[in-house]
Design an enzyme around this catalytic site. Structure first.
Site, PDB file in Angstrom:
ATOM      1  CB  THR A 112      26.704  60.871  16.565  1.00 53.79           C
ATOM      2  OG1 THR A 112      27.957  60.602  15.943  1.00 53.79           O
ATOM      3  CG2 THR A 112      25.600  60.876  15.539  1.00 53.79           C
TER       4      THR A 112
ATOM      5  CB  ALA B  77      22.805  69.762  14.109  1.00 49.72           C
TER       6      ALA B  77
ATOM      7  CG  HIS C 219      30.973  73.031   9.548  1.00 48.70           C
ATOM      8  ND1 HIS C 219      30.692  74.224  10.154  1.00 48.70           N
ATOM      9  CD2 HIS C 219      31.040  72.112  10.531  1.00 48.70           C
ATOM     10  CE1 HIS C 219      30.610  74.040  11.463  1.00 48.70           C
ATOM     11  NE2 HIS C 219      30.812  72.758  11.721  1.00 48.70           N
TER      12      HIS C 219
ATOM     13  NE  ARG D  94      34.083  71.288  20.211  1.00 51.95           N
ATOM     14  CZ  ARG D  94      33.558  71.944  21.249  1.00 51.95           C
ATOM     15  NH1 ARG D  94      33.813  71.553  22.474  1.00 51.95           N
ATOM     16  NH2 ARG D  94      32.793  72.990  21.050  1.00 51.95           N
TER      17      ARG D  94
ATOM     18  CB  ILE E   5      36.089  61.792  13.397  1.00 56.56           C
ATOM     19  CG1 ILE E   5      36.923  60.638  12.826  1.00 56.56           C
ATOM     20  CG2 ILE E   5      35.200  62.421  12.330  1.00 56.56           C
ATOM     21  CD1 ILE E   5      37.697  60.944  11.577  1.00 56.56           C
TER      22      ILE E   5
ATOM     23  CB  CYS F  16       4.467  63.338  21.878  1.00 54.36           C
ATOM     24  SG  CYS F  16       5.364  64.884  22.104  1.00 54.36           S
TER      25      CYS F  16
HETATM   26  C1  LIG Z   1      30.312  70.018  20.688  1.00 55.59           C
HETATM   27  C2  LIG Z   1      30.454  69.453  19.313  1.00 55.59           C
HETATM   28  C3  LIG Z   1      30.002  70.177  18.192  1.00 55.59           C
HETATM   29  C4  LIG Z   1      30.149  69.662  16.910  1.00 55.59           C
HETATM   30  N1  LIG Z   1      29.592  70.315  15.856  1.00 55.59           N
HETATM   31  C5  LIG Z   1      29.692  69.784  14.607  1.00 55.59           C
HETATM   32  C6  LIG Z   1      29.052  70.395  13.497  1.00 55.59           C
HETATM   33  O1  LIG Z   1      28.299  71.362  13.636  1.00 55.59           O
HETATM   34  N2  LIG Z   1      29.270  69.884  12.255  1.00 55.59           N
HETATM   35  C7  LIG Z   1      30.044  68.805  12.074  1.00 55.59           C
HETATM   36  O2  LIG Z   1      30.235  68.419  10.924  1.00 55.59           O
HETATM   37  N3  LIG Z   1      30.611  68.165  13.098  1.00 55.59           N
HETATM   38  C8  LIG Z   1      30.442  68.629  14.367  1.00 55.59           C
HETATM   39  N4  LIG Z   1      31.010  67.982  15.419  1.00 55.59           N
HETATM   40  C9  LIG Z   1      31.749  66.777  15.166  1.00 55.59           C
HETATM   41  C10 LIG Z   1      30.852  65.574  15.021  1.00 55.59           C
HETATM   42  O3  LIG Z   1      29.847  65.566  15.992  1.00 55.59           O
HETATM   43  C11 LIG Z   1      31.689  64.337  15.134  1.00 55.59           C
HETATM   44  O4  LIG Z   1      32.731  64.449  14.213  1.00 55.59           O
HETATM   45  C12 LIG Z   1      30.939  63.064  14.831  1.00 55.59           C
HETATM   46  O5  LIG Z   1      29.727  62.981  15.533  1.00 55.59           O
HETATM   47  C13 LIG Z   1      31.840  61.910  15.194  1.00 55.59           C
HETATM   48  O6  LIG Z   1      31.179  60.733  14.963  1.00 55.59           O
HETATM   49  P1  LIG Z   1      31.854  59.370  15.393  1.00 55.59           P
HETATM   50  O7  LIG Z   1      30.962  58.345  14.854  1.00 55.59           O
HETATM   51  O8  LIG Z   1      33.261  59.401  15.016  1.00 55.59           O
HETATM   52  O9  LIG Z   1      31.877  59.431  16.974  1.00 55.59           O
HETATM   53  P2  LIG Z   1      30.771  59.096  18.053  1.00 55.59           P
HETATM   54  O10 LIG Z   1      29.442  59.642  17.668  1.00 55.59           O
HETATM   55  O11 LIG Z   1      31.333  59.525  19.351  1.00 55.59           O
HETATM   56  O12 LIG Z   1      30.643  57.538  17.996  1.00 55.59           O
HETATM   57  C14 LIG Z   1      31.555  56.661  18.574  1.00 55.59           C
HETATM   58  C15 LIG Z   1      30.806  55.464  19.046  1.00 55.59           C
HETATM   59  O13 LIG Z   1      31.695  54.459  19.451  1.00 55.59           O
HETATM   60  C16 LIG Z   1      31.180  53.797  20.575  1.00 55.59           C
HETATM   61  N5  LIG Z   1      32.261  53.120  21.283  1.00 55.59           N
HETATM   62  C17 LIG Z   1      33.263  53.680  21.985  1.00 55.59           C
HETATM   63  N6  LIG Z   1      34.049  52.738  22.519  1.00 55.59           N
HETATM   64  C18 LIG Z   1      33.559  51.546  22.155  1.00 55.59           C
HETATM   65  C19 LIG Z   1      33.915  50.195  22.401  1.00 55.59           C
HETATM   66  N7  LIG Z   1      34.970  49.876  23.142  1.00 55.59           N
HETATM   67  N8  LIG Z   1      33.168  49.211  21.869  1.00 55.59           N
HETATM   68  C20 LIG Z   1      32.079  49.511  21.109  1.00 55.59           C
HETATM   69  N9  LIG Z   1      31.682  50.771  20.844  1.00 55.59           N
HETATM   70  C21 LIG Z   1      32.427  51.780  21.354  1.00 55.59           C
HETATM   71  C22 LIG Z   1      30.561  54.917  21.343  1.00 55.59           C
HETATM   72  O14 LIG Z   1      29.607  54.454  22.283  1.00 55.59           O
HETATM   73  C23 LIG Z   1      29.937  55.766  20.246  1.00 55.59           C
HETATM   74  O15 LIG Z   1      28.596  55.408  19.968  1.00 55.59           O
HETATM   75  C24 LIG Z   1      30.822  68.456  16.730  1.00 55.59           C
HETATM   76  C25 LIG Z   1      31.246  67.733  17.834  1.00 55.59           C
HETATM   77  C26 LIG Z   1      31.008  68.193  19.128  1.00 55.59           C
HETATM   78  C27 LIG Z   1      31.339  67.351  20.295  1.00 55.59           C
END
Ligand SMILES: Cc1cc2nc3c(=O)[nH]c(=O)nc-3n(C[C@H](O)[C@H](O)[C@H](O)COP(=O)(O)OP(=O)(O)OC[C@H]3O[C@@H](n4cnc5c(N)ncnc54)[C@H](O)[C@@H]3O)c2cc1C
Ligand SMILES: Cc1cc2nc3c(=O)[nH]c(=O)nc-3n(C[C@H](O)[C@H](O)[C@H](O)COP(=O)(O)OP(=O)(O)OC[C@H]3O[C@@H](n4cnc5c(N)ncnc54)[C@H](O)[C@@H]3O)c2cc1C
Lengths: 410, 477
Positions: B41, B46, B49, B310, B333, B398
């Site tokens: 995240t 950012a 889409h 990702r 995701i 800042c």
């Molecule tokens: C390079 C890149 C580009 C992207 N571009 C886009 C875009 O332009 N538009 C779009 O819609 N999406 C985009 N995405 C996808 C988007 O960023 C993700 O789908 C989204 O951020 C996923 O969110 P999440 O909460 O699932 O994962 P994360 O943000 O990874 O959150 C998971 C959380 O779980 C925590 N965690 C893990 N294990 C444990 C544990 N055992 N105990 C407690 N906590 C734990 C982690 O510390 C983390 O904070 C992109 C992704 C990447 C990597």
């Protein structure tokens, strides 16, 4: 309406204020965002300041104090903790502080003396991780000298600018181990005396043609990989050296702080990063002057004061409506001479032109030419990018030129 | 005992936590890092889409299109910057042109509104700096940009203001089924709840396996970025994508909501879920493709570079499943996860209702969170009104991003409270400008120490181990 507003209360701003006062201006206001006057000098507690100007070796704060005392003695008004947010080309200044809030001032003349900032790690794109323990040398200097905190114990320094060299010594004196100073170029950008007194005296290796090619560490820096670079400054595979450390200090260049100049539509020089100015240090915006590190990065504060005096006096003349006999001469450079200040001459008066060269040159000849002939030349045994040079031009010399060129014969 | 725990405080967990709180549940969010938004995240493109990318009929397509429609309203409620700047997918040759047309067809089937295929003349007209080789483009006016960590901070903050709890530095290590729910452990410490939402990003497979669900695997795919100074933010007004090929989606160029220019991401499969290193090859790749996309991008105005991972699932689609009553996986995701996140949250409540849980709208739920940004953009009179009441808003800390002490203190005192320098950075933009904290980080360290009642030696950049200061100087000792 205020006659003269000066942005920045470092050595440039203070010297300019004093010079303008001495030229008869009383309605002056210095605006400084820090909590005291003195600018970057406050954190430069080493000595080496004032040799040219006062004939003695002062520390940074001592040098600054000489001007601060003068400002106070003359009762020149200043506001501290006051950040200038905007300047228009009509010289309306917007600033903010905790007591006055956001306020605007219309000035008759403005002197830009905002100094410079350090180039940050981000600008370098060093591969690897992004842990704590990476500081610009100036930030480390502030932590150590002003706050009494040690940013680390095992240090590698990237860049051999003066601040980096000074911090190598400072950190060593504070008990830290400085493993190496790496410099991308085949020569150091710092002053020769700093290499002697800050590195050689402490047996700190200066690794020329080297750069950091990887940062290691999750929470805090754990090591860096350094590599030798070829003549195109590209890392040479196979030359990697792994140095465990907890701190990486960066001394990789200073950038004139010209965001405000841009808001005032001042034309900037691509090479210096500062304004294009005439012999009075007047910018392309009428009545807006610039001096000190915001104009071009100086290695010696003494030259900052000299330059600021020119700007202060010229601003006074401008306010009083005094004008010289006009001309218009553009100064060009050949690349070996990197830049000059001033870049244009607009009045028929003798002028001293300051310049820096692009590389280390030995037994070189500096020539100034115009209308197809050499007007002046001067031999120099050694020239280096780290040291600023100057040449005085008599007005008769450029009188009939619309363009003159500074060049180097090697 | 909570009604629900959410594991992972990324954008997906945050949106789910807010939605559950809105539906009357007592929620606890568990996060292993020192702050929220520390995973994918905080390091992604950012982009909200439009929804033309994903295959018709997939969860990705359905939730992207729905989420992107919901996002504007969510951003408004949460006081988060959002800008519908429109996206362009540019093609360089005849083959690309075919792909552009396919994307048009697919997008239209997915329900994306107002798509258009445009020629070079039109492209040049709406995006004057477009690369010289671009011959056509898919134009999606509904594409938008947002700040993903601001959104996540706001969603968690809003959930907390409405009663949710957040436990940081709580790394879930085991889960036990109980008679009426689950016991979620971090070492000895545990939290109990009827419902568990697994939003642990890269580690969602590990979490699922804790209750015996080994049906999927998540692997990391690296994405590196280079971010440029605000000076460059209006080089393009749209988000510029390349047409996807066998080699992936390629490098995009986009303004950010804060006015910087973002270029990236690379796309490389790796093994280590903790390896967020940037690479020299990655930088070279970004720079090369950026030059093809947009003319004259000044990389000497770079202010930082970073890398996100990702969380790629092994099905090609989002993995939204319930292996056991009350336990929901939000796994794999990857993109467009940010865009889909409001719709994923809605799907979670729908699934729970289907499983027979009673969700009742919380009448006291206040969906509004005051924007944390925007002081900078107020009029002189409005600013002075605030400074008169609180002097700290007159003091700039800042300088690059003109952030006042007042804004920093407010951020430190607002849910979810930051406890490290990067936390202040993501909430206020202080240290995010061109000098990257060179001037202001020493001041912010002092503010953090004072507000959190810790010594300056304990202040970290980003949680455990990342200390800033190793001791006092000889004089200060
Ligand atoms: C390079 C890149 C580009 C992207 N571009 C886009 C875009 O332009 N538009 C779009 O819609 N999406 C985009 N995405 C996808 C988007 O960023 C993700 O789908 C989204 O951020 C996923 O969110 P999440 O909460 O699932 O994962 P994360 O943000 O990874 O959150 C998971 C959380 O779980 C925590 N965690 C893990 N294990 C444990 C544990 N055992 N105990 C407690 N906590 C734990 C982690 O510390 C983390 O904070 C992109 C992704 C990447 C990597
Ligand atoms: C670390 C270091 C070591 C050095 N070592 C030596 C040495 O050994 N010997 C030597 O002779 N010289 C040395 N120098 C060079 C010399 O000190 C500098 O060239 C000189 O201080 C520059 O003065 P200045 O007034 O232009 O800039 P500064 O001293 O930087 O002053 C600029 C002032 O403007 C203020 N300002 C900027 N923007 C705004 C705004 N928007 N609103 C209000 N105020 C603003 C700043 O807070 C600052 O106080 C060193 C320089 C550095 C950086």
């Amino acid at each position: 309406m205020t006659d003269l507003v000066i942005i920045g209360g470092g050595p440039a701003g203070m010297s300019a204020a004093v010079a303008a006062y001495e030229a008869g201006i009383r309605d002056i206001l210095i605006l400084e965002r820090d909590n005291s006057l003195g600018g970057i000098l406050q954190q430069c507690i080493h000595n080496g300041f004032g040799l040219h100007k006062f004939g003695q070796e002062l520390t940074g704060p001592e040098y600054a104090w000489k001007y601060e005392e003068k400002v106070k003695e003359l009762n020149i008004p200043y506001k501290l903790n006051t950040m200038v947010l905007d300047i228009t080309s009509d010289k309306v200044i917007t600033a903010t502080n905790a007591t006055d809030g956001v306020f605007c001032i219309q000035a008759k003349a403005v002197i830009l003396a905002m100094g410079c900032r350090e180039r940050s790690k981000g600008a370098l794109n060093i591969p690897g991780s992004r842990p704590a323990g990476i500081y610009s040398a100036g930030t480390a200097q502030k932590l150590v000298n002003m706050k009494g905190y040690m940013p680390g114990k095992n240090v590698v320094i990237l860049g051999s600018g003066d601040i980096g060299l000074i911090m190598a010594r400072r950190m060593t004196l504070e008990g830290a181990k400085v493993h190496a100073v790496c410099e991308l170029m085949p020569y150091s950008g710092g002053l020769a005396r700093n290499i002697e007194q800050c590195l050689n005296d402490f047996n700190i290796p200066l690794k020329l043609s080297h750069t950091v090619t990887k940062i290691h560490g999750k929470g805090r820096v754990e090591a860096v990989t350094i590599s030798k670079v070829d003549e195109n400054r590209k890392p040479i595979p196979g030359t990697e050296e792994f140095i465990p450390c907890d701190t990486l200090l960066l001394s990789v260049g200073l950038i004139p702080e010209n965001e405000l100049s841009k808001s005032a539509d001042v034309t900037l020089d691509r090479i210096t990063g500062g304004a294009v100015v005439d012999q009075n240090r007047q910018t392309s915006a009428e009545g807006i002057f610039a001096c000190g590190n915001v104009l071009h990065v100086h290695d010696l504060v003494d030259f900052v004061s000299d330059e600021a005096e020119i700007a202060g006096k010229a601003a006074a003349d401008y306010i009083n409506g005094r004008v010289d006999e006009k001309t218009n001469v553009t100064i060009k450079t050949d690349g070996k001479v990197r830049y000059t200040v001033p870049q244009v001459i607009t009045s028929k008066k003798d002028v001293t032109v300051y310049f820096r060269v692009a590389d280390v040159f030995r037994n070189a000849k500096i020539t100034v030419s115009g209308n197809g002939e050499v007007l002046l030349s001067k031999k120099k045994p050694k020239l280096a990018p780290g040291e600023m040079e100057s040449i005085k031009l008599k007005k008769e010399l450029f009188e009939n030129c619309s363009e003159i060129t500074f060049a180097l014969e090697v | 005992m909570f009604d629900a725990v959410v594991i992972g405080a990324g954008v997906v967990g945050a949106m789910a936590a807010r939605e559950l709180t809105k539906n009357g549940m007592k929620v606890c969010v568990l996060e292993r890092e020192n702050d929220v938004a520390m995973g994918a995240t905080k390091a992604n493109s950012a982009i909200v889409h439009a929804g033309f990318d994903a295959k018709e009929g997939s969860l990705k397509a359905e939730l992207n299109v729905k989420g992107s429609v919901m996002m504007e309203q969510v951003a408004k409620e949460l006081g988060v910057k959002y800008k519908r700047n429109g996206s362009l997918v540019i093609g360089f040759n005849e083959e690309d042109k075919k792909t552009v047309e396919e994307l048009y067809e697919r997008g239209t089937k997915n329900g994306v509104k107002n798509l258009e295929v445009i020629d070079r003349a039109r492209l040049k007209e709406i995006e004057p700096n477009i690369g010289d080789g671009a011959i056509c483009a898919l134009y999606a006016p509904t594409g938008a940009i947002i700040c993903p960590y601001e959104l996540t901070l706001a969603a968690i903050g809003n959930a907390m203001d409405n009663g949710a709890e957040l436990k940081c530095n709580f790394e879930v290590s085991a889960i036990e089924k109980t008679d009426n729910g689950y016991k979620v452990y971090s070492g000895e410490d545990f939290v109990e709840a009827e419902i568990v939402i697994n939003a642990a990003g890269l580690y969602s497979d590990t979490i699922a396996s804790m209750i015996g669900d080994n049906s999927f695997k998540v692997t990391p795919r690296r994405g590196e970025y280079i971010l440029l100074d605000r000076e460059c933010g209006n080089l393009t007004s749209h988000t510029i994508f390349r047409t996807p090929s066998k080699m992936g989606k390629g490098i995009l160029v986009s303004p950010t909501v804060d006015g910087n220019l973002l270029t990236g991401p690379t796309s490389v499969n790796i093994e280590d879920k903790e390896d967020k290193d940037t690479t020299a090859e990655g930088f070279a790749h970004i720079i090369k493709e950026t030059f093809e996309n947009v003319n004259n991008v000044p990389f000497n105005k770079t202010i930082t570079s970073f890398c996100g991972l990702r969380a790629a699932g092994d099905t090609g689609d989002f993995i939204i499943t319930s292996p056991s009553k009350g336990f929901i996986n939000l796994a794999g995701i990857e993109s467009p996860g940010l865009s889909a996140s409001p719709a994923i949250a809605k799907k979670v409540t729908d699934m729970l209702k289907e499983q027979g849980y009673t969700l009742e709208e919380n009448k006291d739920f206040n969906p509004i969170r005051e924007p944390m940004h925007g002081f900078k953009d107020l009029s002189v009179e409005e600013k002075n009104e605030i400074i008169k009441k609180d002097k700290t808003f007159g003091r700039i800390i800042c300088r690059c991003e003109t952030v006042t002490e007042g804004e920093i203190l407010r951020a430190i005192r607002t849910n979810p409270r930051p406890s490290d320098l990067d936390g202040v950075k993501r909430r206020t933009r202080a240290q995010m400008g061109r000098c990257q904290g060179g001037f202001c980080s020493p001041y912010i360290m002092e503010l953090l120490a004072k507000e959190n009642n810790i010594s300056i030696e304990e202040v970290t950049k980003s949680g455990s181990g990342s200390i800033m200061i190793t001791g006092k100087t000889k004089d200060a000792q």
